[in-house]
Design an enzyme around this catalytic site. Structure first.
Site, PDB file in Angstrom:
ATOM      1  CG  MET A  91      -1.892  -1.212   1.198  1.00 50.31           C
ATOM      2  SD  MET A  91      -2.766  -1.389  -0.354  1.00 50.31           S
ATOM      3  CE  MET A  91      -3.685  -2.897  -0.089  1.00 50.31           C
ATOM      4  NE  ARG A  92       2.054   3.394   3.686  1.00 46.35           N
ATOM      5  CZ  ARG A  92       2.560   3.538   4.918  1.00 46.35           C
ATOM      6  NH1 ARG A  92       3.857   3.743   5.075  1.00 46.35           N
ATOM      7  NH2 ARG A  92       1.797   3.457   5.976  1.00 46.35           N
ATOM      8  CG  HIS A 130      -5.821  -1.757  -8.762  1.00 43.81           C
ATOM      9  ND1 HIS A 130      -5.522  -0.999  -7.657  1.00 43.81           N
ATOM     10  CD2 HIS A 130      -7.015  -1.301  -9.215  1.00 43.81           C
ATOM     11  CE1 HIS A 130      -6.497  -0.128  -7.443  1.00 43.81           C
ATOM     12  NE2 HIS A 130      -7.418  -0.301  -8.376  1.00 43.81           N
ATOM     13  CB  THR A 185       5.363   3.042 -14.597  1.00 42.96           C
ATOM     14  OG1 THR A 185       3.956   3.328 -14.476  1.00 42.96           O
ATOM     15  CG2 THR A 185       5.580   1.982 -15.671  1.00 42.96           C
ATOM     16  CG  ASP A 230      -3.172   1.730  -9.458  1.00 44.95           C
ATOM     17  OD1 ASP A 230      -4.050   2.161  -8.695  1.00 44.95           O
ATOM     18  OD2 ASP A 230      -2.353   0.851  -9.142  1.00 44.95           O
TER      19      ASP A 230
HETATM   20  N1  LIG Z   1       5.330   3.885  -8.118  1.00 38.14           N
HETATM   21  C1  LIG Z   1       4.269   3.087  -7.884  1.00 38.14           C
HETATM   22  N2  LIG Z   1       4.056   2.620  -6.640  1.00 38.14           N
HETATM   23  C2  LIG Z   1       3.000   1.801  -6.402  1.00 38.14           C
HETATM   24  C3  LIG Z   1       2.082   1.463  -7.449  1.00 38.14           C
HETATM   25  C4  LIG Z   1       2.338   1.961  -8.765  1.00 38.14           C
HETATM   26  O1  LIG Z   1       1.592   1.668  -9.731  1.00 38.14           O
HETATM   27  N3  LIG Z   1       3.449   2.763  -8.942  1.00 38.14           N
HETATM   28  N4  LIG Z   1       0.971   0.665  -7.192  1.00 38.14           N
HETATM   29  C5  LIG Z   1       0.607   0.588  -5.789  1.00 38.14           C
HETATM   30  C6  LIG Z   1      -0.496  -0.394  -5.483  1.00 38.14           C
HETATM   31  N5  LIG Z   1      -1.763   0.279  -5.429  1.00 38.14           N
HETATM   32  C7  LIG Z   1      -2.727  -0.064  -6.311  1.00 38.14           C
HETATM   33  O2  LIG Z   1      -2.690  -1.136  -6.930  1.00 38.14           O
HETATM   34  C8  LIG Z   1      -1.976   1.369  -4.507  1.00 38.14           C
HETATM   35  C9  LIG Z   1      -1.445   1.268  -3.249  1.00 38.14           C
HETATM   36  C10 LIG Z   1      -1.629   2.348  -2.351  1.00 38.14           C
HETATM   37  C11 LIG Z   1      -2.316   3.489  -2.719  1.00 38.14           C
HETATM   38  C12 LIG Z   1      -2.468   4.632  -1.754  1.00 38.14           C
HETATM   39  O3  LIG Z   1      -3.144   5.605  -2.030  1.00 38.14           O
HETATM   40  N6  LIG Z   1      -1.800   4.511  -0.566  1.00 38.14           N
HETATM   41  C13 LIG Z   1      -1.912   5.543   0.446  1.00 38.14           C
HETATM   42  C14 LIG Z   1      -1.390   4.991   1.776  1.00 38.14           C
HETATM   43  C15 LIG Z   1      -2.245   3.820   2.244  1.00 38.14           C
HETATM   44  C16 LIG Z   1      -1.658   3.113   3.459  1.00 38.14           C
HETATM   45  O4  LIG Z   1      -0.541   3.340   3.833  1.00 38.14           O
HETATM   46  O5  LIG Z   1      -2.394   2.239   4.004  1.00 38.14           O
HETATM   47  C17 LIG Z   1      -1.045   6.743   0.051  1.00 38.14           C
HETATM   48  O6  LIG Z   1      -0.019   6.524  -0.630  1.00 38.14           O
HETATM   49  O7  LIG Z   1      -1.396   7.846   0.489  1.00 38.14           O
HETATM   50  C18 LIG Z   1      -2.840   3.565  -3.998  1.00 38.14           C
HETATM   51  C19 LIG Z   1      -2.690   2.489  -4.891  1.00 38.14           C
HETATM   52  C20 LIG Z   1       1.793   0.322  -4.886  1.00 38.14           C
HETATM   53  N7  LIG Z   1       2.810   1.293  -5.144  1.00 38.14           N
HETATM   54  N1  LIG Z   2      -4.055  -1.099  -4.673  1.00 37.33           N
HETATM   55  C1  LIG Z   2      -3.535  -2.294  -4.223  1.00 37.33           C
HETATM   56  C2  LIG Z   2      -4.685  -3.107  -3.687  1.00 37.33           C
HETATM   57  O1  LIG Z   2      -5.708  -2.566  -3.370  1.00 37.33           O
HETATM   58  N2  LIG Z   2      -4.441  -4.415  -3.632  1.00 37.33           N
HETATM   59  C3  LIG Z   2      -5.451  -5.313  -3.165  1.00 37.33           C
HETATM   60  O2  LIG Z   2      -5.356  -5.425  -1.763  1.00 37.33           O
HETATM   61  C4  LIG Z   2      -5.760  -6.759  -1.388  1.00 37.33           C
HETATM   62  C5  LIG Z   2      -4.668  -7.293  -0.487  1.00 37.33           C
HETATM   63  O3  LIG Z   2      -5.085  -8.444   0.108  1.00 37.33           O
HETATM   64  P1  LIG Z   2      -4.017  -9.315   0.944  1.00 37.33           P
HETATM   65  O4  LIG Z   2      -3.354  -8.381   1.922  1.00 37.33           O
HETATM   66  O5  LIG Z   2      -4.887 -10.347   1.598  1.00 37.33           O
HETATM   67  O6  LIG Z   2      -3.059  -9.918  -0.037  1.00 37.33           O
HETATM   68  C6  LIG Z   2      -5.890  -7.577  -2.684  1.00 37.33           C
HETATM   69  O7  LIG Z   2      -7.241  -7.736  -3.024  1.00 37.33           O
HETATM   70  C7  LIG Z   2      -5.209  -6.693  -3.718  1.00 37.33           C
HETATM   71  O8  LIG Z   2      -5.788  -6.752  -5.004  1.00 37.33           O
END
Ligand SMILES: Nc1nc2c(c(=O)[nH]1)N[C@@H](CN(C=O)c1ccc(C(=O)N[C@@H](CCC(=O)O)C(=O)O)cc1)CN2
Ligand SMILES: NCC(=O)N[C@@H]1O[C@H](COP(=O)([O-])[O-])[C@@H](O)[C@H]1O
Length: 198
Positions: free
Chosen positions: A89-90, A108, A145, A149
């Site tokens: 999530m970072r 995702h 990248t 997303d």
């Molecule tokens: N450079 C990149 N980093 C990440 C990507 C990406 O495409 N490029 N994908 C994410 C995964 N993700 C969606 O699939 C996603 C993860 C987290 C967030 C988000 O908004 N996070 C919050 C913090 C949340 C927390 O700490 O619980 C934030 O950054 O403010 C959006 C999309 C992984 N990294």
């Molecule tokens: N944006 C990234 C995102 O939302 N990922 C989603 O978080 C869940 C993690 O589950 P898990 O902790 O049980 O693997 C999964 O459903 C994954 O697709």
């Protein structure tokens, strides 16, 4: 292929990939897992599964560049050549992005580009799909990248949104297809002829 994972919570995709390696369904060696959450079930599972593990977070490395460097140093030290985000999530930083360019995958839980981007993670994604009244949802595996997303899509799978669906019923239907979708995408990297960006 030496496979490593980043996970913030359960690491469900990582678990399915490691099982596939053990069953000979994926020609890869699980090497390491990093979590930003010291209490993540994924970290405990990876330790028990014999992977090299590390808890690396902004609490320990407040400077994002130092955290990026620490994650890269650990992954390189573990011999990783392919990196999977399994519910991480970072934001991934430029050092890790550059080193693993083209071999860094994320899953995702929506049909990107819909319901993606900053702020779109976990339950929030399914809530957004339901609020939009979409008739279908699904999951997307993409190359990672700099833009959240925005990377090239490698694979997608669709599920219907049923009348009366709740957050939990939709999430369960989407999570049920994620593991196989990620496996297919990583198999494609292991055997390039099997899969090319859509
Ligand atoms: N450079 C990149 N980093 C990440 C990507 C990406 O495409 N490029 N994908 C994410 C995964 N993700 C969606 O699939 C996603 C993860 C987290 C967030 C988000 O908004 N996070 C919050 C913090 C949340 C927390 O700490 O619980 C934030 O950054 O403010 C959006 C999309 C992984 N990294
Ligand atoms: N944006 C990234 C995102 O939302 N990922 C989603 O978080 C869940 C993690 O589950 P898990 O902790 O049980 O693997 C999964 O459903 C994954 O697709």
């Amino acid at each position: 292929m030496n496979l490593a994972f980043l996970a913030s919570h359960g690491g469900s995709a990582a678990r399915q990939l490691v099982t596939a390696c053990q069953r000979g369904e994926l020609a890869a060696t699980p090497a390491a897992l990093v979590s930003n959450n010291s209490r993540s079930p994924a970290l405990a599972w990876a330790q028990a599964a014999g992977l090299q593990t590390a808890h690396l977070s902004s609490a320990r490395y407040p400077d994002p560049d130092e955290l990026d460097a620490a994650i890269l140093a650990f992954l390189v030290g573990a011999g990783a050549d392919t990196l999977v985000l399994s519910g991480y999530m970072r934001e991934i930083g430029p050092r890790v992005l550059t080193h693993f360019s083209g071999r860094l995958l994320n899953i995702h839980p929506s049909l990107l580009p819909r319901h993606g981007g900053r702020g779109m993670y976990g339950d929030r994604v399914h809530e957004s799909v339901l609020a939009a009244g979409d008739s279908e949802s699904g999951a997307t595996v993409h190359l990672v990248t700099a833009g959240i997303d925005e990377g090239p899509v490698l694979a997608q799978a669709r599920v219907p949104v049923q009348p009366g669906d709740t957050l939990d019923s939709l999430k369960a239907r989407v999570q049920a297809i994620e593991g196989d979708l990620m496996l297919r995408a990583v198999q494609g990297l292991a055997a390039p002829s099997a899969l090319s960006p859509t």
